[in-house]
Design a protein around this motif. Structure first.
Motif, mmCIF file in Angstrom:
data_model
loop_
_atom_site.group_PDB
_atom_site.id
_atom_site.type_symbol
_atom_site.label_atom_id
_atom_site.label_comp_id
_atom_site.label_asym_id
_atom_site.label_seq_id
_atom_site.Cartn_x
_atom_site.Cartn_y
_atom_site.Cartn_z
ATOM 1 N N GLN A 1 0.837 -1.191 0.000
ATOM 2 C CA GLN A 1 0.000 0.000 0.000
ATOM 3 C C GLN A 1 0.877 1.248 0.000
ATOM 4 O O GLN A 1 1.966 1.245 0.570
ATOM 5 N N VAL A 2 0.367 2.296 -0.636
ATOM 6 C CA VAL A 2 1.055 3.571 -0.714
ATOM 7 C C VAL A 2 0.090 4.674 -0.288
ATOM 8 O O VAL A 2 -1.068 4.699 -0.719
ATOM 9 N N GLN A 3 0.564 5.574 0.543
ATOM 10 C CA GLN A 3 -0.203 6.747 0.924
ATOM 11 C C GLN A 3 0.549 8.000 0.503
ATOM 12 O O GLN A 3 1.763 8.083 0.657
ATOM 13 N N LEU A 4 -0.188 8.969 -0.016
ATOM 14 C CA LEU A 4 0.389 10.200 -0.518
ATOM 15 C C LEU A 4 -0.276 11.391 0.158
ATOM 16 O O LEU A 4 -1.501 11.432 0.283
ATOM 17 N N VAL A 5 0.532 12.360 0.577
ATOM 18 C CA VAL A 5 0.022 13.564 1.220
ATOM 19 C C VAL A 5 0.675 14.774 0.579
ATOM 20 O O VAL A 5 1.894 14.942 0.660
ATOM 21 N N GLU A 6 -0.142 15.630 -0.035
ATOM 22 C CA GLU A 6 0.366 16.837 -0.672
ATOM 23 C C GLU A 6 0.404 18.001 0.314
ATOM 24 O O GLU A 6 -0.394 18.066 1.252
ATOM 25 N N SER A 7 1.303 18.932 0.054
ATOM 26 C CA SER A 7 1.377 20.158 0.824
ATOM 27 C C SER A 7 2.044 21.233 -0.027
ATOM 28 O O SER A 7 2.603 20.946 -1.075
ATOM 29 N N GLY A 8 1.974 22.465 0.427
ATOM 30 C CA GLY A 8 2.651 23.556 -0.250
ATOM 31 C C GLY A 8 1.763 24.469 -1.060
ATOM 32 O O GLY A 8 2.235 25.486 -1.579
ATOM 33 N N GLY A 9 0.495 24.131 -1.178
ATOM 34 C CA GLY A 9 -0.413 24.987 -1.911
ATOM 35 C C GLY A 9 -0.718 26.254 -1.143
ATOM 36 O O GLY A 9 -0.388 26.392 0.036
ATOM 37 N N GLY A 10 -1.350 27.192 -1.814
ATOM 38 C CA GLY A 10 -1.687 28.449 -1.177
ATOM 39 C C GLY A 10 -2.152 29.473 -2.183
ATOM 40 O O GLY A 10 -2.443 29.154 -3.335
ATOM 41 N N GLY A 26 4.819 3.852 2.564
ATOM 42 C CA GLY A 26 4.412 2.527 2.138
ATOM 43 C C GLY A 26 5.563 1.783 1.478
ATOM 44 O O GLY A 26 6.626 2.347 1.238
ATOM 45 N N ARG A 27 5.324 0.542 1.160
ATOM 46 C CA ARG A 27 6.355 -0.283 0.562
ATOM 47 C C ARG A 27 6.565 0.027 -0.914
ATOM 48 O O ARG A 27 5.653 0.465 -1.607
ATOM 49 N N SER A 30 9.794 3.761 -4.106
ATOM 50 C CA SER A 30 10.778 4.195 -5.089
ATOM 51 C C SER A 30 10.587 3.566 -6.458
ATOM 52 O O SER A 30 11.120 4.072 -7.444
ATOM 53 N N SER A 31 9.846 2.494 -6.553
ATOM 54 C CA SER A 31 9.641 1.820 -7.828
ATOM 55 C C SER A 31 8.454 2.374 -8.614
ATOM 56 O O SER A 31 8.265 2.014 -9.780
ATOM 57 N N TYR A 32 7.670 3.239 -8.012
ATOM 58 C CA TYR A 32 6.484 3.776 -8.672
ATOM 59 C C TYR A 32 6.805 4.971 -9.548
ATOM 60 O O TYR A 32 7.746 5.726 -9.291
ATOM 61 N N ILE A 33 5.999 5.128 -10.589
ATOM 62 C CA ILE A 33 5.983 6.368 -11.347
ATOM 63 C C ILE A 33 5.204 7.393 -10.522
ATOM 64 O O ILE A 33 4.106 7.094 -10.040
ATOM 65 N N MET A 34 5.760 8.583 -10.365
ATOM 66 C CA MET A 34 5.098 9.644 -9.622
ATOM 67 C C MET A 34 4.659 10.732 -10.584
ATOM 68 O O MET A 34 5.378 11.063 -11.532
ATOM 69 N N ALA A 35 3.487 11.284 -10.335
ATOM 70 C CA ALA A 35 2.940 12.275 -11.239
ATOM 71 C C ALA A 35 2.138 13.326 -10.489
ATOM 72 O O ALA A 35 1.709 13.113 -9.348
ATOM 73 N N TRP A 36 1.963 14.452 -11.144
ATOM 74 C CA TRP A 36 1.094 15.515 -10.657
ATOM 75 C C TRP A 36 -0.034 15.744 -11.651
ATOM 76 O O TRP A 36 0.197 15.818 -12.867
#
Length: 120
Positions: A1-10, A26-27, A30-36
């Motif tokens: 499982q992977v959990q993602l938490v964004e911050s820095g907006g305003g 989560g486990r 580093s092997s995942y593709i990350m995107a916005w």
């Protein structure tokens, strides 16, 4: 499982800058593709940028202004946004998946989003 938490907006004025952060836990993170992605009111979620081990990709609207990066030691992905425009106003979401793609439906894990508002 992977959990993602964004911050820095305003709230920023046009021409200003923000750096968004996405902290992952989560486990095998580093092997995942990350995107916005981002989603403005009344619009579909749209691709902004993605980062893999060997490639980066940007939407036309982000080219030359936004930069995606990853700190693998901290399990964090960043989106540096410069020269912001009012049309950049949206909720920005971090996503993780297995494929280097700009299609939101192909990403498995999502954060809750962080609001970016650019005033004119």
């Amino acid at each position: 499982q992977v959990q993602l938490v964004e911050s820095g907006g305003g709230l920023v004025q046009a021409g200003g800058s923000l750096r968004l952060s996405c902290a992952a836990s989560g486990r095998i993170v580093s092997s995942y593709i990350m995107a916005w992605f981002r989603q403005a009111p009344g619009k579909e979620r749209e691709f902004v940028s993605a980062f893999s081990w060997s490639d980066t990709s940007y939407a036309d609207s982000a080219k030359g202004r936004f930069t995606i990066s990853r700190d693998f030691a901290k399990n964090t992905v960043y989106l540096q946004m410069n020269n912001l425009k009012p049309e950049d106003t949206a909720v920005y979401y971090c996503a993780a998946g297995f494929d280097f793609t700009h299609y939101a439906r192909q990403y498995t894990y999502w954060g809750q989003g962080t609001q970016v508002t650019v005033s004119s």
